[in-house]
Design a protein around this motif. Structure first.
Motif, PDB file in Angstrom:
ATOM      1  N   ARG A  97       4.004  -8.052  -7.490  1.00  0.00           N
ATOM      2  CA  ARG A  97       3.054  -8.036  -6.377  1.00  0.00           C
ATOM      3  C   ARG A  97       3.744  -7.750  -5.066  1.00  0.00           C
ATOM      4  NH1 ARG A  97      -1.830 -10.675  -6.257  1.00  0.00           N
ATOM      5  NH2 ARG A  97      -2.512 -11.674  -8.170  1.00  0.00           N
ATOM      6  N   LEU A  98       3.077  -6.998  -4.198  1.00  0.00           N
ATOM      7  CA  LEU A  98       3.512  -6.842  -2.815  1.00  0.00           C
ATOM      8  C   LEU A  98       2.271  -6.904  -1.942  1.00  0.00           C
ATOM      9  CD1 LEU A  98       6.138  -3.936  -2.834  1.00  0.00           C
ATOM     10  CD2 LEU A  98       6.575  -6.341  -2.363  1.00  0.00           C
ATOM     11  N   THR A  99       2.451  -7.333  -0.701  1.00  0.00           N
ATOM     12  CA  THR A  99       1.333  -7.362   0.221  1.00  0.00           C
ATOM     13  C   THR A  99       1.593  -6.371   1.335  1.00  0.00           C
ATOM     14  OG1 THR A  99       1.158  -9.703  -0.232  1.00  0.00           O
ATOM     15  CG2 THR A  99      -0.099  -8.880   1.613  1.00  0.00           C
ATOM     16  N   ALA A 100       0.632  -5.498   1.596  1.00  0.00           N
ATOM     17  CA  ALA A 100       0.808  -4.488   2.637  1.00  0.00           C
ATOM     18  C   ALA A 100      -0.247  -4.656   3.713  1.00  0.00           C
ATOM     19  CB  ALA A 100       0.693  -3.093   2.030  1.00  0.00           C
ATOM     20  N   ALA A 101       0.112  -4.346   4.954  1.00  0.00           N
ATOM     21  CA  ALA A 101      -0.884  -4.375   6.026  1.00  0.00           C
ATOM     22  C   ALA A 101      -1.509  -2.990   6.143  1.00  0.00           C
ATOM     23  CB  ALA A 101      -0.225  -4.765   7.338  1.00  0.00           C
ATOM     24  N   GLY A 136       1.943  -9.733  16.448  1.00  0.00           N
ATOM     25  CA  GLY A 136       1.503 -10.672  15.407  1.00  0.00           C
ATOM     26  C   GLY A 136       1.858 -10.166  14.027  1.00  0.00           C
ATOM     27  N   LEU A 137       1.696  -8.866  13.843  1.00  0.00           N
ATOM     28  CA  LEU A 137       2.003  -8.263  12.543  1.00  0.00           C
ATOM     29  C   LEU A 137       3.502  -8.365  12.247  1.00  0.00           C
ATOM     30  CD1 LEU A 137       1.262  -6.610  10.070  1.00  0.00           C
ATOM     31  CD2 LEU A 137       1.296  -4.582  11.483  1.00  0.00           C
ATOM     32  N   TRP A 138       4.321  -8.105  13.274  1.00  0.00           N
ATOM     33  CA  TRP A 138       5.769  -8.194  13.081  1.00  0.00           C
ATOM     34  C   TRP A 138       6.168  -9.601  12.679  1.00  0.00           C
ATOM     35  CZ3 TRP A 138       9.580  -4.360  13.669  1.00  0.00           C
ATOM     36  CH2 TRP A 138       9.078  -3.096  14.000  1.00  0.00           C
ATOM     37  N   GLU A 139       5.552 -10.588  13.319  1.00  0.00           N
ATOM     38  CA  GLU A 139       5.899 -11.972  12.996  1.00  0.00           C
ATOM     39  C   GLU A 139       5.449 -12.324  11.590  1.00  0.00           C
ATOM     40  OE1 GLU A 139       5.423 -14.947  15.826  1.00  0.00           O
ATOM     41  OE2 GLU A 139       6.914 -13.904  17.047  1.00  0.00           O
ATOM     42  N   ALA A 140       4.284 -11.808  11.218  1.00  0.00           N
ATOM     43  CA  ALA A 140       3.793 -12.080   9.873  1.00  0.00           C
ATOM     44  C   ALA A 140       4.735 -11.488   8.832  1.00  0.00           C
ATOM     45  CB  ALA A 140       2.388 -11.525   9.700  1.00  0.00           C
ATOM     46  N   ILE A 141       5.296 -10.320   9.151  1.00  0.00           N
ATOM     47  CA  ILE A 141       6.243  -9.696   8.215  1.00  0.00           C
ATOM     48  C   ILE A 141       7.546 -10.493   8.179  1.00  0.00           C
ATOM     49  CG2 ILE A 141       7.707  -7.673   7.856  1.00  0.00           C
ATOM     50  CD1 ILE A 141       5.339  -5.970   8.617  1.00  0.00           C
ATOM     51  N   ALA A 142       8.022 -10.902   9.357  1.00  0.00           N
ATOM     52  CA  ALA A 142       9.261 -11.684   9.405  1.00  0.00           C
ATOM     53  C   ALA A 142       9.106 -12.986   8.627  1.00  0.00           C
ATOM     54  CB  ALA A 142       9.629 -11.980  10.851  1.00  0.00           C
ATOM     55  N   ALA A 143       7.898 -13.573   8.676  1.00  0.00           N
ATOM     56  CA  ALA A 143       7.673 -14.834   7.981  1.00  0.00           C
ATOM     57  C   ALA A 143       7.426 -14.628   6.492  1.00  0.00           C
ATOM     58  CB  ALA A 143       6.486 -15.566   8.601  1.00  0.00           C
ATOM     59  N   GLY A 144       7.329 -13.373   6.066  1.00  0.00           N
ATOM     60  CA  GLY A 144       7.127 -13.097   4.653  1.00  0.00           C
ATOM     61  C   GLY A 144       5.680 -13.193   4.208  1.00  0.00           C
ATOM     62  N   GLU A 145       4.756 -13.296   5.174  1.00  0.00           N
ATOM     63  CA  GLU A 145       3.339 -13.357   4.806  1.00  0.00           C
ATOM     64  C   GLU A 145       2.870 -11.984   4.346  1.00  0.00           C
ATOM     65  OE1 GLU A 145       1.754 -15.995   4.741  1.00  0.00           O
ATOM     66  OE2 GLU A 145       3.039 -17.332   5.877  1.00  0.00           O
ATOM     67  N   ILE A 146       3.420 -10.954   4.993  1.00  0.00           N
ATOM     68  CA  ILE A 146       3.119  -9.587   4.591  1.00  0.00           C
ATOM     69  C   ILE A 146       4.459  -8.976   4.218  1.00  0.00           C
ATOM     70  CG2 ILE A 146       2.350  -7.326   5.431  1.00  0.00           C
ATOM     71  CD1 ILE A 146       0.390  -8.768   7.223  1.00  0.00           C
ATOM     72  N   ASP A 147       4.474  -8.206   3.106  1.00  0.00           N
ATOM     73  CA  ASP A 147       5.761  -7.689   2.663  1.00  0.00           C
ATOM     74  C   ASP A 147       6.165  -6.420   3.391  1.00  0.00           C
ATOM     75  OD1 ASP A 147       6.408  -9.689   0.793  1.00  0.00           O
ATOM     76  OD2 ASP A 147       4.864  -8.907  -0.521  1.00  0.00           O
ATOM     77  N   PHE A 148       5.194  -5.540   3.619  1.00  0.00           N
ATOM     78  CA  PHE A 148       5.583  -4.346   4.368  1.00  0.00           C
ATOM     79  C   PHE A 148       4.391  -3.751   5.115  1.00  0.00           C
ATOM     80  CE2 PHE A 148       4.149  -2.579   0.381  1.00  0.00           C
ATOM     81  CZ  PHE A 148       3.514  -1.398   0.737  1.00  0.00           C
ATOM     82  N   CYS A 170      -0.036   4.844   4.594  1.00  0.00           N
ATOM     83  CA  CYS A 170       0.077   3.613   3.832  1.00  0.00           C
ATOM     84  C   CYS A 170      -0.481   3.793   2.423  1.00  0.00           C
ATOM     85  CB  CYS A 170      -0.690   2.513   4.546  1.00  0.00           C
ATOM     86  SG  CYS A 170       0.147   0.953   4.457  1.00  0.00           S
ATOM     87  N   GLN A 171      -1.594   4.494   2.321  1.00  0.00           N
ATOM     88  CA  GLN A 171      -2.201   4.695   1.009  1.00  0.00           C
ATOM     89  C   GLN A 171      -1.291   5.556   0.133  1.00  0.00           C
ATOM     90  OE1 GLN A 171      -4.610   3.218  -0.428  1.00  0.00           O
ATOM     91  NE2 GLN A 171      -4.503   4.456  -2.286  1.00  0.00           N
ATOM     92  N   VAL A 172      -0.600   6.524   0.764  1.00  0.00           N
ATOM     93  CA  VAL A 172       0.346   7.342   0.003  1.00  0.00           C
ATOM     94  C   VAL A 172       1.441   6.444  -0.578  1.00  0.00           C
ATOM     95  CG1 VAL A 172       2.161   9.081   0.205  1.00  0.00           C
ATOM     96  CG2 VAL A 172      -0.071   9.501   1.233  1.00  0.00           C
ATOM     97  N   ALA A 173       2.007   5.586   0.298  1.00  0.00           N
ATOM     98  CA  ALA A 173       3.069   4.693  -0.178  1.00  0.00           C
ATOM     99  C   ALA A 173       2.545   3.756  -1.255  1.00  0.00           C
ATOM    100  CB  ALA A 173       3.629   3.900   0.993  1.00  0.00           C
ATOM    101  N   VAL A 174       1.369   3.175  -1.011  1.00  0.00           N
ATOM    102  CA  VAL A 174       0.812   2.205  -1.956  1.00  0.00           C
ATOM    103  C   VAL A 174       0.515   2.861  -3.298  1.00  0.00           C
ATOM    104  CG1 VAL A 174      -1.218   0.790  -2.420  1.00  0.00           C
ATOM    105  CG2 VAL A 174      -0.085   0.615  -0.221  1.00  0.00           C
ATOM    106  N   SER A 175       0.001   4.101  -3.259  1.00  0.00           N
ATOM    107  CA  SER A 175      -0.349   4.722  -4.533  1.00  0.00           C
ATOM    108  C   SER A 175       0.916   5.030  -5.344  1.00  0.00           C
ATOM    109  CB  SER A 175      -1.185   5.983  -4.315  1.00  0.00           C
ATOM    110  OG  SER A 175      -0.425   6.966  -3.690  1.00  0.00           O
ATOM    111  N   MET A 176       2.015   5.351  -4.641  1.00  0.00           N
ATOM    112  CA  MET A 176       3.277   5.554  -5.359  1.00  0.00           C
ATOM    113  C   MET A 176       3.717   4.245  -6.008  1.00  0.00           C
ATOM    114  SD  MET A 176       4.023   8.664  -4.854  1.00  0.00           S
ATOM    115  CE  MET A 176       3.077   9.829  -3.923  1.00  0.00           C
ATOM    116  N   LEU A 177       3.675   3.162  -5.212  1.00  0.00           N
ATOM    117  CA  LEU A 177       4.113   1.871  -5.735  1.00  0.00           C
ATOM    118  C   LEU A 177       3.261   1.450  -6.919  1.00  0.00           C
ATOM    119  CD1 LEU A 177       4.726  -0.073  -2.416  1.00  0.00           C
ATOM    120  CD2 LEU A 177       6.458   0.628  -4.057  1.00  0.00           C
ATOM    121  N   GLU A 178       1.958   1.674  -6.815  1.00  0.00           N
ATOM    122  CA  GLU A 178       1.063   1.190  -7.869  1.00  0.00           C
ATOM    123  C   GLU A 178       1.106   2.060  -9.107  1.00  0.00           C
ATOM    124  OE1 GLU A 178      -2.357  -1.527  -5.935  1.00  0.00           O
ATOM    125  OE2 GLU A 178      -2.819   0.607  -5.975  1.00  0.00           O
TER     126      GLU A 178
END
Lengths: 705, 334
Positions: B28-32, B68-80, B43-51
């Protein structure tokens, strides 16, 4: 003699009125003069705003908490997140038929055929619009938050009912929980509990728990004395009294609380997309971003239908229940009055037969299973076997339902995969809606209308009020508010008002606060201009009222940012659009309470007026309106609060003021700034709320109600 | 009665849940999801490759861009998150560490604390400016931003009064500082933030169809330029201003540097949580991000499909992926 006294009183009243009015006029004129004097928007002196570093304190405090206690909040968030993912995976990954059955069968059992069919429609709508996964995510979020709310809410409610001291301690907390707009704690929750499900569920708990705590508390307290007396005289202990007598007797009240929790949770769970929670809310937001009205509408309807389904289900559950034999009644689909028509009978006949068959099968299966279980367990212990057998054989519907669930799971796992909702069963209302809206937006007459309305509101209401309010020196406005507070509520409140307004000013957000105030005032004025006539029509015409009630119900169930879409589509972005969206969101209470106030005025008054030859308008103007004033003010009150709440989402379509400050704070992850602006909105709302409540009370007393 | 009923229901449904929970977990990965269409496509291009190529299950979270997004990524709430534009991100210099490499060349060296990992360039090169329609530029004789003040009344709307109106950078979190720029350059215009890209574009389209002059903030690649003839107002060339940060209370450098200048050429990048991408099980994903190189022309074509022809974004990306395997095959780690 007595007539003389009244005339003197009237005179003194009149002169008092003249003094009040002239005082108001003079204050206004001075304000106007002052606002023309000042060059730019008024702000507190820099010395104060630089010294008062509330935002820095908040940010430091947050950093401290984050550093030292985040491990703790993370653990809590981790547990909730696990629970949420678990539920979500189950809902999304299991065969759709199983989920459909899990929703459909309880609806059918509790609410009869009509609710059952409705639930099927809702399930189809979720899947058909391609929002199956999102609906499941919303369901999971909601299910978990409702579960937690009920567990904690009932516990706290029971504690409140047992100890007066605890009750007194909880009351102000519950009040604060209910007044605070959810947005204000939604964002801090983000910083401690991360994004997504966990903070959304916690915020929902804050938002939705008060009603169930209150209803549990009152439900238990309302258990009749005699019952308690007799239970005690039979020697039951305190705990026995609580669990065997009090809680069972207050179940209807608790059930009502659960129903409210469900509705409130649904509203907030949708809003929680702002902090990254998945679900339909995220879809609606994406649709807003893409200006896709059709898409947003589909999302909105998914939520609306879900809300109605849960509401009806909850109502059906909390109704007193009858046991099986008369349950057959529930399978009537059509109103029973239609029985005289032969077509209705033709439709009902097979249904009746079918329901009889279902009942027969259910009862026999249950009996058989109960018998098997009884037999198996009786090999070990005869007494428990009998109890269990009895317990099982009473569950005529539940056990067959579970057999259905197991069957579906079995078929899915071993025979053939049912998987997700079939894609061919598409139901798309997206295109027709989008086309309809598009044809309207290119219609020259409509463009002229929207442009005219936009121009009118901006030039005649919004801009003058904006400049007026922002240009009056802050100390003057504060003074006026304090004076109003003193005359309507009292000295203490005047002092509180002063402090609250100084807080806003010292944060350096005075101009933004005034812009927010002016948009709220303009919205409320428009709400009155549109809502009161609609309320009057509704009070005279019952059919109109019924139709209107359905529409208003629907409006109040939709999450607030759904209203941004039509406005954005028809009026474009900007401050006027923000005002219009606010009007749409906050108009229901004023319409409702106007019509309620007018219909409640007892028939005798209008009868008397008519017999004295008063025309319809005179009756309305001289008799009904004055008597309906308290109700109107309550409407005003609610409208103002809702208008303030809406200010936080209007920046999405170009709104300005404190709402934009909240957004800016969030975007820069400057909690202090966002929080200060959020608190500013709450404080303004509280001040106006208290003033208008006190005014209503005075009016009521004056009318002797 | 009712309580016992619901308890039995609860217990049984738990049993059910446990029963059906045997299915194996995908990685699993979480993307914004980005808040502008171009970013969504990348993002959809990257996600479709990953999936589809790397066997991931990617959760897509709708989350506004900004710190806020940067902090969420730093905290590991969002992976990329995908396609960050350096001149819009204010957290990048604080939170990222390491070189930004495009085509083997180091474009910029980040010296932050490394709480966010630079995953690699996305391949998109962005350009931002203020634009006016060509018909307005020709009829009014506007050659650069210096001519705007002379015609400000033609750009005025009801809301902007005597000032001209800029259809500004729509989202607060993008840090465009439009009003500040206008004020510093002495352009007597008012910046209107309309909240979303779609709202700003709708406003611009309506004005274009009425053949009114309007000033629009926009970026390339964007479908708008394919459909409507726009010219830039040639803002002064970009120059960074070190004191213009939150920590320095946004002390500007006057007219010499940002934000009184235009935007720099943006070599956009993807970024993620350092811990997530350090894990061995995500090594392939990390490698994929270093190799990914999407390009402007492809994105522009897809933008037209999505925004002008109103097609489903995922469908458009899938079509591109099916038709151009030669373009992305080299991104996939062996």
């Amino acid at each position: 003699m007595s007539s003389e006294v009244t005339s003197i009183e009237e005179k003194s009243n009149n002169s008092k009125n003249i003094i009040t009015y002239s005082a108001i006029l003079i204050t206004f004129l001075i304000a106007l003069w002052l606002s023309f004097q000042s060059e730019g928007p008024s702000k507190m002196p820099k010395v104060v705003t630089d010294e008062f570093t509330f935002t820095a304190w908040v940010n430091d405090g947050e950093d401290y908490l984050k550093k030292n206690y985040r491990w703790f909040t993370k653990i809590i968030a981790g547990y909730i997140k696990n629970g949420y993912y678990f539920l979500e995976d189950f809902l999304i990954d299991s065969p759709w038929l199983l989920i459909a059955a899990i929703i459909f069968l309880p609806c059918l059992i509790a609410g009869g055929l009509r609710l059952g069919l409705y639930s099927l429609f809702v399930i189809y709508f979720w899947g058909g619009t391609g929002m199956w996964d999102e609906s499941m995510q919303t369901l999971a979020l909601m299910g978990l938050s409702v579960l937690l709310c009920v567990v904690f809410g009932v516990t706290l409610g029971v504690m409140c009912s047992q100890s007066d001291r605890f009750d007194n301690f909880m009351k102000p907390i519950l009040d604060t929980m209910q007044v605070m707009p959810a947005f204000v704690y939604l964002f801090p929750a983000l910083f401690f509990f991360g994004i997504g499900g966990a903070p959304a569920i916690l915020a929902t708990m804050i938002y939705a728990m008060p009603p169930i705590i209150r209803l549990t508390n009152t439900g238990i307290r309302q258990v009749p004395e005699q019952t308690i007396e007799s239970a005690t005289s039979f020697g039951s202990s305190k705990l026995q009294l609580l669990f065997k007598i009090k809680i069972p007797l207050s179940l209807p009240s608790i059930m009502m609380g659960i129903n409210q929790v469900i509705m409130m949770a649904l509203a907030l769970v949708v809003l929680a997309c702002f902090i990254g929670a998945e679900g339909i809310g995220g879809q609606v937001w994406l649709a807003i971003r893409n200006l896709d009205v059709g898409w947003a509408m589909e999302g909105g309807l998914c939520i609306l239908f879900m809300a109605i389904m849960f509401d009806r289900f909850g109502l059906a559950l909390s109704k007193p229940k009858t046991t099986l034999p008369s349950d057959v009644q529930k399978f009537y689909l059509l109103p029973q009055a239609w029985e005289k028509y032969s077509i209705a009978r033709i439709i009902e006949k097979p249904l009746e037969f079918f329901s009889g068959l279902v009942n027969f099968v259910c009862i026999n299966i249950t009996k058989y299973i109960a018998y098997v279980f009884e037999f198996l367990i009786s090999l070990f212990n005869k007494d428990t076997a009998k109890d269990i057998g009895e317990l099982l054989s009473k569950r005529y519907y539940i056990i067959p339902s579970f057999i259905v669930f197991f069957l579906i799971s079995f078929i899915d796992s071993s025979l053939f995969k049912i998987g997700s909702f079939p894609e061919d069963w598409k139901l798309s209302i997206r295109q027709p809606i989008a086309d309809g809206v598009k044809s309207l937006t290119v219609n020259p007459g409509f463009i002229a209308f929207t442009k005219g309305l936009r121009g009118f509101i901006y030039l005649n209401l919004l801009r003058p009020l904006d400049t007026f309010l922002t240009h009056i020196p802050w100390w003057y406005t504060t003074g006026i508010f304090v004076a109003i507070g003193y005359f309507t509520v009292g000295l203490r409140f005047a002092f509180v008002t002063l402090l609250l307004l100084l807080f806003i000013g010292a944060n350096g957000i005075w101009p933004q606060a005034m812009i927010t105030l002016s948009s709220v005032l303009v919205s409320v004025i428009l709400c009155f201009a549109i809502g009161v006539p609609l309320g009057i029509i509704a009070s005279y015409n019952e059919r109109f009222r019924n139709v209107q009630n359905v529409v208003l119900d629907a409006m109040q169930t939709l999450p607030y940012f759904c209203y941004l879409i039509p406005v954005l589509m028809f009026f474009g972005g900007g401050t006027v659009s923000a005002v219009l969206a606010t009007v749409i969101y906050s108009i229901p209470p004023i319409i409702r309470l106007t019509s309620l106030g007018l219909t409640q005025v007892s028939g005798t008054y209008s009868e008397v007026s008519r017999s004295f030859g008063g025309t319809l308008l005179q009756t309305l103007n001289k008799i009904k309106f004055p008597l309906a004033v308290p109700s109107l003010v309550v409407g005003f009150n609610q409208t103002v609060i809702m208008a303030f709440a809406m200010q936080i989402v209007t920046p999405l379509i170009g709104g300005k003021g404190l709402g934009l400050e909240v957004f800016n704070g969030l975007a820069r992850s400057d909690t202090g700034r966002g929080l200060a602006a959020g608190i500013g909105i709450v404080l303004l709302a509280i001040i106006i709320d208290r003033i208008s409540l006190a005014w209503t009370k005075k009016q009521r007393e004056a009318l002797g109600l | 009665m009712k309580i016992s009923k619901s308890i039995s229901a609860l217990v049984l449904s738990l049993v059910l849940v446990l029963g059906s929970f045997g299915t194996a977990h995908a990685k699993r990965l979480t993307a914004a999801v980005a808040d502008w269409t171009g970013g969504e496509i990348t993002c959809q291009v990257a996600v479709s490759m990953l999936e589809e190529e790397l066997g991931y299950k990617v959760k897509r979270v709708v989350f506004p861009s900004g710190t806020g997004l940067w902090e969420a990524i730093a905290a590991g709430e969002i992976d990329f998150a995908c396609e960050s534009w350096p001149s819009y991100a204010e957290a990048d210099t604080v939170m990222m560490k390491g070189p930004l490499i495009y085509d083997g060349q180091t474009m910029f060296n980040y010296e932050g604390d490394g709480s966010v990992k630079l995953l690699g360039t996305s391949g998109i090169i962005g350009l931002s400016d203020y634009y006016i329609p060509r018909y307005a530029a020709e009829s009014l004789g506007i050659k650069s931003w210096k001519d705007l003040n002379k015609h400000k009344d033609k750009f005025a709307t009801i809301e902007s009064g005597s000032k001209g109106r800029l259809i500004a950078c729509p989202v607060a979190g993008w840090n465009c500082h439009d009003q500040k720029r206008l004020d510093l350059l002495g352009i007597d215009f008012q910046a209107d933030e309309l909240g979303t890209e779609a709202a700003a574009i709708a406003e611009a389209v309506a004005a274009y169809e009425r053949k009114e002059p309007f000033l629009l903030y926009l970026w390339e690649p964007h479908w708008f330029f394919g459909a409507y003839d726009m010219v830039g107002v040639k803002l002064p060339a970009h120059k960074t201003c070190d004191s213009f940060t939150e920590a320095n209370n946004w002390k500007d450098c006057g007219t010499a540097a940002w934000p009184a200048t235009g935007w720099a050429k943006d070599y956009t990048f993807n970024y993620g949580n350092p811990d997530t991408f350090a894990k061995p099980e995500h090594a392939k994903a990390a490698e994929f991000f270093t190799k990914m190189k999407f390009d402007n022309a492809d994105q522009a074509v897809m933008l037209v499909e999505v925004k002008q022809k109103n097609r489903d974004l995922k469908e458009v990306v899938k079509e591109w992926k099916d038709n151009n395997p030669d373009k992305w095959k080299s991104w996939i780690p062996k």
